[in-house]
Design a protein around this motif. Structure first.
Motif, mmCIF file in Angstrom:
data_model
loop_
_atom_site.group_PDB
_atom_site.id
_atom_site.type_symbol
_atom_site.label_atom_id
_atom_site.label_comp_id
_atom_site.label_asym_id
_atom_site.label_seq_id
_atom_site.Cartn_x
_atom_site.Cartn_y
_atom_site.Cartn_z
ATOM 1 N N UNK A 181 19.863 42.199 31.732
ATOM 2 C CA UNK A 181 19.096 42.655 30.576
ATOM 3 C C UNK A 181 19.958 43.405 29.571
ATOM 4 N N UNK A 182 21.170 43.772 29.958
ATOM 5 C CA UNK A 182 21.996 44.596 29.084
ATOM 6 C C UNK A 182 22.735 43.823 28.020
ATOM 7 N N UNK A 183 23.174 42.610 28.347
ATOM 8 C CA UNK A 183 23.931 41.819 27.383
ATOM 9 C C UNK A 183 25.398 42.199 27.392
ATOM 10 N N UNK A 184 25.959 42.390 26.188
ATOM 11 C CA UNK A 184 27.382 42.670 26.076
ATOM 12 C C UNK A 184 27.815 43.919 26.818
ATOM 13 N N UNK A 185 26.919 44.877 26.969
ATOM 14 C CA UNK A 185 27.272 46.123 27.622
ATOM 15 C C UNK A 185 27.343 46.050 29.132
ATOM 16 N N UNK A 186 26.829 44.998 29.732
ATOM 17 C CA UNK A 186 26.767 44.937 31.207
ATOM 18 C C UNK A 186 27.245 43.610 31.794
ATOM 19 N N UNK A 207 23.717 33.011 40.396
ATOM 20 C CA UNK A 207 22.921 32.734 39.194
ATOM 21 C C UNK A 207 22.698 34.047 38.436
ATOM 22 N N UNK A 208 23.150 34.093 37.191
ATOM 23 C CA UNK A 208 22.896 35.235 36.312
ATOM 24 C C UNK A 208 21.915 34.791 35.229
ATOM 25 N N UNK A 209 20.756 35.427 35.180
ATOM 26 C CA UNK A 209 19.739 35.104 34.174
ATOM 27 C C UNK A 209 19.860 36.090 33.018
ATOM 28 N N UNK A 210 20.182 35.582 31.831
ATOM 29 C CA UNK A 210 20.330 36.422 30.641
ATOM 30 C C UNK A 210 18.980 36.523 29.958
ATOM 31 N N UNK A 211 18.396 37.712 29.989
ATOM 32 C CA UNK A 211 17.067 37.861 29.378
ATOM 33 C C UNK A 211 17.027 38.896 28.264
ATOM 34 N N UNK A 212 18.127 39.633 28.063
ATOM 35 C CA UNK A 212 18.081 40.662 27.035
ATOM 36 C C UNK A 212 19.462 41.164 26.675
ATOM 37 N N UNK A 213 19.516 41.963 25.599
ATOM 38 C CA UNK A 213 20.771 42.536 25.118
ATOM 39 C C UNK A 213 20.569 44.008 24.765
#
Length: 339
Positions: free
Chosen positions: A239-244, A257-263
């Motif tokens: 959920x962190x995006x570039x920061x995490x 599996x990494x699910x990208x749901x937020x930044x």
């Protein structure tokens, strides 16, 4: 009837309670008296004029909120799925009934570009609503369409996790807390991160097996590796995006599996794919899901009697205060507006 509208110059102070004519259901439509709506991070972006393909224009007027619960007041000609008196949830994507996503399906999102659920009365396509578990309150139902379904799809549709697998949930917002509840109910091992020890203790009460304060332990991939005996997590809700994302890539197992749901932690930091390449992990963008997925999720919620975590409730006329609470990160789980 009253509705919440927001327009330029945008921001929480631009949210207005306005009087509008009562809508009437047309053919294939359902008139719903809304009981509650819940806030998503998307709504915060929306009221600030930052959501959509390009910033909202100065001529746009938005009725926000995709996630709501209400009672059917009337149905238009040809409606077969509902009758007056049915309790329903709105669906995030009004036109995504089944199958994989497509452009035609994902441009039917409530709030933007379709007027959202933030009004006392609203009409919806009969295909854009679903019946819900009877044991849940209106406030709890209102949390399901986006946050709950995003977690459900990530865990069980896209990643197809199995009992005993390890999942990492970032933070204690709506998606991550639903992910924790679903994963625990399905027999998955769970690790959750937060900057608040108090919130981590609350997460333990919901079944978290491992907790990590990312403020005191910024390299939280280490505890993930330790908890999995060096193997890494099967699944990470990113959920962190570039920061995490760099920590996520260090924490994921080979083939994970990494699910990208937020930044929410930022989107502008450099992205180094070396870790991802080295362990053959999958990085997948994730935006909610279909009606079929929603109804499968509700069957599990009903079977396991999973109660959504509603942390704060405001009258719908106090939307500004609700958004201030979201922006400050005060919540654990979901924030709800009640009509």
């Amino acid at each position: 009837m009253r509705a919440l509208n927001v327009a330029a110059p945008w921001g929480p102070d631009a949210i207005k309670v306005v009087e509008l004519p009562e809508p009437k259901p047309g053919p294939g439509q359902v008139l719903v008296r809304m009981k509650a709506v819940s806030l998503n991070y998307r709504d915060l972006l929306m009221i600030n004029g930052m959501y959509g393909r390009g910033a909202a224009s100065t001529t746009d007027v938005i009725t926000p909120f995709s996630d709501g619960c209400g009672m059917v007041e009337a149905v238009g000609d040809g409606v077969t799925r509902f009758k007056a008196g049915d309790r329903v949830a709105t669906l995030f994507f009004q036109g995504w009934i089944s199958g994989p996503p497509s452009l035609e399906k994902v441009v039917t999102a409530l709030g933007f570009p379709i007027p959202g659920a933030g009004s006392e009365l609203q009409t919806f396509s009969e295909h854009g609503l679903s019946k819900v578990p009877d044991f849940l309150s209106d406030q709890e139902v209102a949390t399901l369409p986006c946050a709950a379904l995003t977690a459900w799809r990530g865990l069980f549709v896209d990643a197809r996790l199995e009992p005993g697998d390890t999942v990492v949930l970032q933070g204690t917002g709506g998606v991550s807390i639903f992910g924790l509840q679903f994963a625990h109910a399905a027999g998955l091992r769970t690790l959750i991160t937060s900057s608040s020890d108090e919130k981590l203790e609350r997460a333990k009460g919901l079944g978290a097996d491992h907790i990590v304060n990312y403020k005191t332990t910024p390299a939280w991939s280490g505890p993930v590796r330790e908890a999995t005996r060096g193997r890494g997590a099967d699944f990470i809700m990113e959920v962190g995006g570039g920061g995490t994302i760099q920590e996520s890539m260090k924490a994921i197992k080979i083939g994970g599996h990494i699910a990208i749901i937020g930044v929410v932690a930022g989107a502008g930091e450099p992205f180094n794919p070396a870790s991802l390449i080295g362990n053959s992990a999958k990085l997948q963008g994730l935006s909610v899901g279909s009606r079929d997925m929603f109804e499968a999720m509700c069957r599990m919620i009903d079977l396991k009697k999973i109660f959504p975590v509603v942390d704060k409730v405001f009258p719908f006329t106090e939307a500004r205060a609700a958004f201030a609470a979201m922006a400050a990160g005060e919540h654990f789980g979901k924030i709800v507006l009640e009509f």
